[in-house]
Design an enzyme around this catalytic site. Structure first.
Site, short mmCIF file in Angstrom:
data_model
loop_
_atom_site.label_atom_id
_atom_site.label_comp_id
_atom_site.label_asym_id
_atom_site.label_seq_id
_atom_site.Cartn_x
_atom_site.Cartn_y
_atom_site.Cartn_z
N LYS A 1 4.55 1.41 12.26
CA LYS A 1 4.18 2.67 12.10
C LYS A 1 4.49 3.35 13.45
O LYS A 1 4.64 4.37 13.68
CB LYS A 1 2.66 2.87 11.74
CG LYS A 1 2.43 2.83 10.28
CD LYS A 1 3.15 3.73 9.35
CE LYS A 1 2.87 3.43 7.94
NZ LYS A 1 3.58 4.38 7.24
N TYR B 1 1.89 -4.31 11.05
CA TYR B 1 1.81 -2.97 10.43
C TYR B 1 1.98 -1.60 11.69
O TYR B 1 2.40 -0.72 11.66
CB TYR B 1 0.62 -3.03 9.68
CG TYR B 1 0.35 -1.60 8.98
CD1 TYR B 1 1.16 -1.10 8.09
CD2 TYR B 1 -0.64 -0.69 9.59
CE1 TYR B 1 1.09 0.05 7.34
CE2 TYR B 1 -1.05 0.61 8.85
CZ TYR B 1 0.06 1.17 7.80
OH TYR B 1 -0.33 2.18 7.38
N1 LIG Z 1 -4.36 4.13 2.88
C1 LIG Z 1 -4.41 4.17 4.13
O1 LIG Z 1 -5.55 3.93 4.84
C2 LIG Z 1 -3.39 4.73 5.08
C3 LIG Z 1 -3.65 4.97 6.20
C4 LIG Z 1 -2.52 5.35 7.16
C5 LIG Z 1 -1.37 5.60 6.56
N2 LIG Z 1 -1.19 5.18 5.31
C6 LIG Z 1 0.43 5.31 4.78
O2 LIG Z 1 0.29 6.09 3.46
C7 LIG Z 1 1.27 5.74 2.82
C8 LIG Z 1 0.86 5.38 1.42
O3 LIG Z 1 -0.27 4.47 1.17
P1 LIG Z 1 -1.24 4.54 0.23
O4 LIG Z 1 -2.70 4.39 1.00
O5 LIG Z 1 -1.07 5.53 -0.70
O6 LIG Z 1 -1.28 2.78 -0.35
P2 LIG Z 1 -0.88 2.62 -2.19
O7 LIG Z 1 -1.99 3.08 -2.77
O8 LIG Z 1 -0.73 1.05 -1.87
O9 LIG Z 1 0.66 3.12 -2.38
C9 LIG Z 1 1.73 2.76 -1.66
C10 LIG Z 1 2.80 3.03 -2.44
O10 LIG Z 1 4.11 2.62 -1.69
C11 LIG Z 1 4.93 2.09 -2.69
N3 LIG Z 1 5.66 1.05 -2.13
C12 LIG Z 1 5.35 -0.06 -1.41
N4 LIG Z 1 6.44 -0.92 -1.30
C13 LIG Z 1 7.45 -0.34 -1.76
C14 LIG Z 1 8.66 -0.66 -1.68
N5 LIG Z 1 9.40 -1.80 -1.22
N6 LIG Z 1 9.80 0.31 -2.39
C15 LIG Z 1 9.27 1.47 -2.96
N7 LIG Z 1 7.95 1.71 -2.94
C16 LIG Z 1 7.21 0.85 -2.22
C17 LIG Z 1 4.07 1.55 -3.81
O11 LIG Z 1 4.84 1.71 -5.13
P3 LIG Z 1 5.25 0.35 -6.06
O12 LIG Z 1 4.45 -0.65 -5.59
O13 LIG Z 1 5.34 0.83 -7.36
O14 LIG Z 1 6.84 0.02 -5.28
C18 LIG Z 1 2.93 2.67 -3.95
O15 LIG Z 1 3.36 3.72 -4.77
C19 LIG Z 1 2.00 4.29 3.31
O16 LIG Z 1 3.15 4.53 4.21
C20 LIG Z 1 0.81 3.85 4.20
O17 LIG Z 1 1.20 3.13 5.32
C21 LIG Z 1 -2.14 4.85 4.48
#
Ligand SMILES: NC(=O)c1ccc[n+]([C@@H]2O[C@H](COP(=O)([O-])OP(=O)(O)OC[C@H]3O[C@@H](n4cnc5c(N)ncnc54)[C@H](OP(=O)(O)O)[C@@H]3O)[C@@H](O)[C@H]2O)c1
Length: 274
Positions: A174, A170
């Site tokens: 990133k 991961y």
């Molecule tokens: N939560 C944290 O602590 C955190 C921290 C830093 C960065 N981020 C980043 O923020 C972004 C959003 O994460 P989140 O926290 O909102 O997580 P989340 O609630 O798990 O949402 C992830 C989203 O990505 C989509 N996704 C995953 N795999 C996919 C694929 N192969 N094709 C298309 N869509 C896909 C999922 O939709 P489907 O399953 O419907 O495809 C979902 O809408 C990510 O890039 C993550 O790395 C999150």
């Protein structure tokens, strides 16, 4: 006095969000909708996308800007290179001039260390977080260059600035987003195209549920004893970056909960009681 936030600059714009079916992507869709944008929402789960589009319609009505309000949902797996490269042709004509691309789709699996990492999960992370993001960005950079306008907002992470044990894949994905964002910023400096990276710390979404492969108790422990960020907190950063005047590019934002100071340093328990 001019409003500090001034989301009215967004009214009538068209925003494409990947990973819009939940978490940060869905929260971002709602805020953009309230600001009077049109939305193209993509992810793998169509039913969840439809739900987000319905909620966005309510937000748009509440925002009462009189602009935007066209919402399209398109099933898209970021791992499917042909589908990503062909996405533009599926967007209805009246929404094809996208103004803001939010590269948000991304995920993490597990805490295993190198040697024990599952091959399939490793590939899903790289294909989604890195290759899918790059393929889609190539499509829109060509578009944006032709129009000499546009804004690309990449979801990075503290994991893109600081590696940690148990996060080799991961953090590598990133770090790749961070490097890609930085090169793009430099390549597009001569265009009226903005490139931003928003890097969250701990945000409580289904992100950790996915990391722990559906184990909600294990996911909840990630946030035990501290107040994590919400998806809405990060949506505010994204929409804020998009709502800056055209000559202002928010290049890189790192956002932590108050009780977090790095990828691995956080404070659990009441703040102010050391
Ligand atoms: N939560 C944290 O602590 C955190 C921290 C830093 C960065 N981020 C980043 O923020 C972004 C959003 O994460 P989140 O926290 O909102 O997580 P989340 O609630 O798990 O949402 C992830 C989203 O990505 C989509 N996704 C995953 N795999 C996919 C694929 N192969 N094709 C298309 N869509 C896909 C999922 O939709 P489907 O399953 O419907 O495809 C979902 O809408 C990510 O890039 C993550 O790395 C999150």
């Amino acid at each position: 006095m001019t409003a500090v936030f001034n989301a009215s600059r967004l009214a009538g714009k068209t925003v494409l969000i990947t990973g819009a079916s939940g978490g940060i992507g869905a929260a971002t869709a709602l805020l953009f909708a309230r600001a009077g944008t049109n939305l193209i929402l993509t992810a793998r789960r169509q039913a969840q996308l439809d739900e987000v589009a319905r909620a966005a319609a309510d937000e748009h009505k509440a925002g009462a800007t009189g602009q935007g309000g066209k919402f399209v949902t398109l099933t898209l797996d970021m791992q499917d290179k042909a589908a990503v490269q062909g996405l533009l042709s599926r967007i209805p004509d009246d929404l094809r001039n996208v103004d803001v691309l939010v590269n948000n789709a991304g995920l993490v699996y597990g805490r295993e260390q190198v040697g024990d990492i599952d091959d399939a999960e490793l590939e899903i992370m790289f294909n989604t977080n890195v290759l899918g993001l790059i393929h889609l960005t190539q499509v829109f950079v060509r578009e944006f260059k032709q129009r000499n306008s546009g804004h690309i907002i990449n979801l990075g992470s503290i994991a893109g600035k600081e590696p940690y044990a148990g996060g080799a894949i991961y953090t590598a994905t990133k770090h790749a987003v961070h490097a890609f964002n930085g090169s793009l910023l430099r390549e597009l400096v001569g265009y009226n195209i903005r490139v931003s990276q928003i890097c969250p710390g701990m945000v409580e979404t289904d992100f950790s549920v996915t990391r722990f492969r559906g184990d909600r108790d294990a996911a909840a422990k990630t946030y035990e004893g501290l107040q994590p960020l919400t998806a809405h907190d990060i949506a505010e950063e994204i929409v804020w970056a998009a709502a800056r005047p055209e000559h202002v590019n928010v290049a890189d934002v790192l956002v932590f909960p108050t009780a977090q100071a790095s990828a691995t340093i956080n404070h659990r328990g009441p703040l102010g009681q050391q």
